[in-house]
Design an enzyme around this catalytic site. Sequence first.
Site, PDB file in Angstrom:
ATOM      1  N   LYS A 145       0.859  -1.191   0.000  1.00 45.73           N
ATOM      2  CA  LYS A 145       0.000   0.000   0.000  1.00 45.73           C
ATOM      3  C   LYS A 145       0.886   1.228   0.000  1.00 45.73           C
ATOM      4  O   LYS A 145       2.031   1.179   0.476  1.00 45.73           O
ATOM      5  CB  LYS A 145      -0.871   0.020   1.260  1.00 45.73           C
ATOM      6  CG  LYS A 145      -2.098   0.897   1.143  1.00 45.73           C
ATOM      7  CD  LYS A 145      -3.205   0.180   0.404  1.00 45.73           C
ATOM      8  CE  LYS A 145      -4.486   0.945   0.344  1.00 45.73           C
ATOM      9  NZ  LYS A 145      -5.588   0.093  -0.103  1.00 45.73           N
TER      10      LYS A 145
HETATM   11  N1  GLU Z   1      -7.070   0.129  -3.453  1.00 45.63           N
HETATM   12  C1  GLU Z   1      -7.853  -1.028  -3.737  1.00 45.63           C
HETATM   13  C2  GLU Z   1      -7.991  -1.890  -2.502  1.00 45.63           C
HETATM   14  O1  GLU Z   1      -7.845  -1.420  -1.397  1.00 45.63           O
HETATM   15  C3  GLU Z   1      -7.378  -1.779  -4.968  1.00 45.63           C
HETATM   16  C4  GLU Z   1      -5.977  -2.282  -4.928  1.00 45.63           C
HETATM   17  C5  GLU Z   1      -5.474  -2.836  -6.254  1.00 45.63           C
HETATM   18  O2  GLU Z   1      -6.229  -2.892  -7.204  1.00 45.63           O
HETATM   19  O3  GLU Z   1      -4.305  -3.216  -6.287  1.00 45.63           O
HETATM   20  O4  GLU Z   1      -8.297  -3.043  -2.575  1.00 45.63           O
END
Ligand code: GLU
Length: 472
Positions: A145
Amino acid sequence: MSTVTPSTTKASQSPATSDSAPSVADVMERDPVFDELGFPTDPDNLYLQVVGQMLRAAEVIDLKHRVRIILAQPKNEVMVHFPVRMDDGHHKLFKGYRVQHNNALGPYKGGIRFHQDVHLDDVKALSLLMTMKTALVRVPFGGGKGGVKINPREVSPAELERVARRFTSAIAHMIGPDYDIPAPDVGTNAQIMAWMADTYMMGMDSNAQDGLRIVTGKPVEFGGSAGREKATGQGVADVLAEMLPGIGIPLQGMTVVLLGFGNVNSWAGRILQDMGARIVAVMDHTGALRNSDGLDCRALAEYSERHGGILGYEKEPTLSGSGTRSEQGAEVISEQEFYSTACDVFVPGALEQMIKPKQAALLNCRVLAEAANAPCTPAGDRVLTEKGIEVIPAILANSGGVTVSYFEWLQNKSSVTWDATHVDRELNRHMCVAARRTLAARQRYDCDLRTAAFAAALEQIGKVYKLRGIFP
Ligand code: GLU
């Protein structure tokens, strides 16, 4: 750099969340791993809360100690500071993060958040949840993240572009199309992903095909996938359609309340409405609206897109069936009225830690589907359990986004294009299997759905660690 820094919780800044702090016992049973790794005691800390949830499931499945301690801390945490020229000519220093939690099952994967309250511990918590999500839904990725401390609403489009590009170049050496693949999250979108991909492709001397895979959630014209924009909302709807009949709630005519109306919930609302649900109340950062006959989420999404929020929609003229102009039938309600609105399903799709004991006590629903990551605090969760509200956890309910990200990455890798029907069918298959996997784990371990979802994810990770062993 693996320290747990106490973070200022966003929740404490929200008017809806001014409860007295829960006791430590409410938050975690102080698993021995906390002491072994020297974690502080802070019941409000999101990272500690999420690690506590993970360790509880690890205990339930009797996960090896070595895997527990590996998963209790991210592999890598990077914090960057970078200057950006603002439109008036002065330079501003920004802070950004990329946390790579685990890559045992595949490349690190997870979104980049642009938000003024981003802290290292939040990003760490969200990266752990990504590891769990990808393992549960069985896409061949790990978890990561990132975030930039910025209020995207307060900068111009040109400033936003320079921030996105400069942040990408600051982390370019530690991401890669087969190593760590960012995506959109709160405050970021397809345009920002396009700037990130372009910056990476310009700077890293990678060929165009490889460079495209550096991020997912790109615009469809520039390597994005059909269905990615609505994917998280679609996944929420798919999981509900799979699980609600078993809980005794028919989709046709069910009532839904949405907390948050950004990408995830505006899509979840539109899709659930198309399935026959009635969206009876919605709240976002501008206010709360209610209509017991059902709000039209399509019209509300258009309004919110144009005005930056839902408030004011109630005054919008609309064409009634008879062709005369009337108002929407939506009434403005208070936060307290919003949380108390009777419904079958309550869907928190805004930020973390918004459902504390105070909000949980007000809720009048049968099911809570976590469309946002970690929207319920452990103390809030406890109140929900006492009230008999079934919680469908985020690592299941909102895994549609990363699932379609995987489809996008696959399409980029093999130079094929899937049509929207194919994406929807494959997404639905993944979501239904993940839901059944969670239900099976609940039966196997006789636990709540959150623990079951973590358990099903940890089983997979545990198996892979057993096969691979721990280097050297
Ligand atoms: N930000 C989204 C989540 O929290 C998508 C993450 C992604 O597609 O890699 O799942």
